[in-house]
Enzyme design. Sequence first.
Site, short mmCIF file in Angstrom:
data_model
loop_
_atom_site.label_atom_id
_atom_site.label_comp_id
_atom_site.label_asym_id
_atom_site.label_seq_id
_atom_site.Cartn_x
_atom_site.Cartn_y
_atom_site.Cartn_z
N THR A 167 0.87 -1.17 0.00
CA THR A 167 0.00 0.00 0.00
C THR A 167 0.91 1.22 0.00
O THR A 167 2.01 1.16 0.55
CB THR A 167 -0.87 -0.06 1.27
OG1 THR A 167 -1.79 -1.13 1.11
CG2 THR A 167 -1.62 1.24 1.53
N ASP A 198 -9.66 0.68 5.17
CA ASP A 198 -9.45 1.96 5.86
C ASP A 198 -9.12 3.10 4.91
O ASP A 198 -9.44 4.26 5.19
CB ASP A 198 -8.28 1.81 6.85
CG ASP A 198 -6.97 1.45 6.14
OD1 ASP A 198 -6.94 0.41 5.45
OD2 ASP A 198 -6.00 2.22 6.23
N HIS A 220 -3.36 -3.62 8.47
CA HIS A 220 -4.61 -4.35 8.35
C HIS A 220 -5.77 -3.36 8.48
O HIS A 220 -6.00 -2.78 9.54
CB HIS A 220 -4.67 -5.43 9.43
CG HIS A 220 -5.79 -6.36 9.22
ND1 HIS A 220 -6.97 -6.26 9.92
CD2 HIS A 220 -5.95 -7.38 8.36
CE1 HIS A 220 -7.81 -7.20 9.50
NE2 HIS A 220 -7.20 -7.89 8.55
N GLY A 221 -6.48 -3.15 7.37
CA GLY A 221 -7.47 -2.08 7.29
C GLY A 221 -8.56 -2.16 8.34
O GLY A 221 -8.98 -1.14 8.90
#
EC number: 3.4.19.5
Length: 310
Positions: A167, A198, A220-221
Amino acid sequence: MLPVVVVHGGAGHIPKERTEESTIGVKEAARTGYAILQRGGSAVDAVVEAVALMETNPRFNAGRGSVLNIKGEVEMDALVMDGRTLDSGAVSAVRRIANPVQLARLVMEKTKHLCLTAEGASKFARSMGVPEVPEESLITDYAKMRWKKNLEPDANPVECQMGKMGTVGAVAVDMDGNIACATSTGGMINKMEGRVGDTPCVGCGGYADNKIGAVSPTGHGEAIMKVTLSRLVLFHMEQGKTPEEASDLALAYMKERVDGLGGVVVVDHNGTWAARFSSLQMSWAAAQQGKLHFGLFHGDHFTEPVEEHT
Ligand SMILES: CC(C)C[C@H](NC(=O)C[C@H](N)C(=O)O)C(=O)O
């Protein structure tokens, strides 16, 4: 105001043979953002262009190179926020465009909304003249291989998220003291169709406020959303913590409270910056005062000169 830009290329595990390319990618993005700031460009320009460059780079989990959802498709999330006005723009689960962060910027600048999703986002892209690209142009062989591997019945859910990460995000302060953030992702490997993480949610996948600073996270969203990680970092800064202390407090809270790992890049309104993570690694780079700083593992802090345009 001395301009500064800090970027990250994801908090996930990067296989050894790919670390070099990830470091090259974040350094290039930081240099690009810094050159914009030195020419008097805005913080929004700097973060959007730095992130767009990493979206175009197939080594990162954003734009081309994104991880695939359970159906083998690319659905991308992106956010940009302008700390001057608290305006933001986001797209979620958007398909078949090369640079979601630029579409997020158009949402911010050309609509009265903050977030457009899926088909609606694609329609808006078409109306703005953003070209539709073939799905295959966003899918790398590597992403396809990871997808297949994770569909196997004996795939380990933790292992599943390893191996192809990245990301991307950026924060910046420009010469006028304006602050911005941007984040972009393909999400989590083999996610459900329509899953929104997120990244496009303001306060979670980023936040920028000229009065405090800016944050762009990775991790980790679902965990990031539970603790509204970006706003939590800024909350600690409002309470007087430095960017580094605030990041460590917020990341420790996310770990203790919801067992989530991740990382952040942060700036405050004085141009003090930090790149912190609770995961094993996070590729990051920062440019300020003619110096490029970068690292990947805990304790790394390499520097080299960066061209100064005056
Ligand atoms: C396993 C994690 C730490 C890897 C990390 N993923 C994200 O940041 C995903 C993004 N926040 C989301 O949930 O959509 C990465 O790409 O490096």
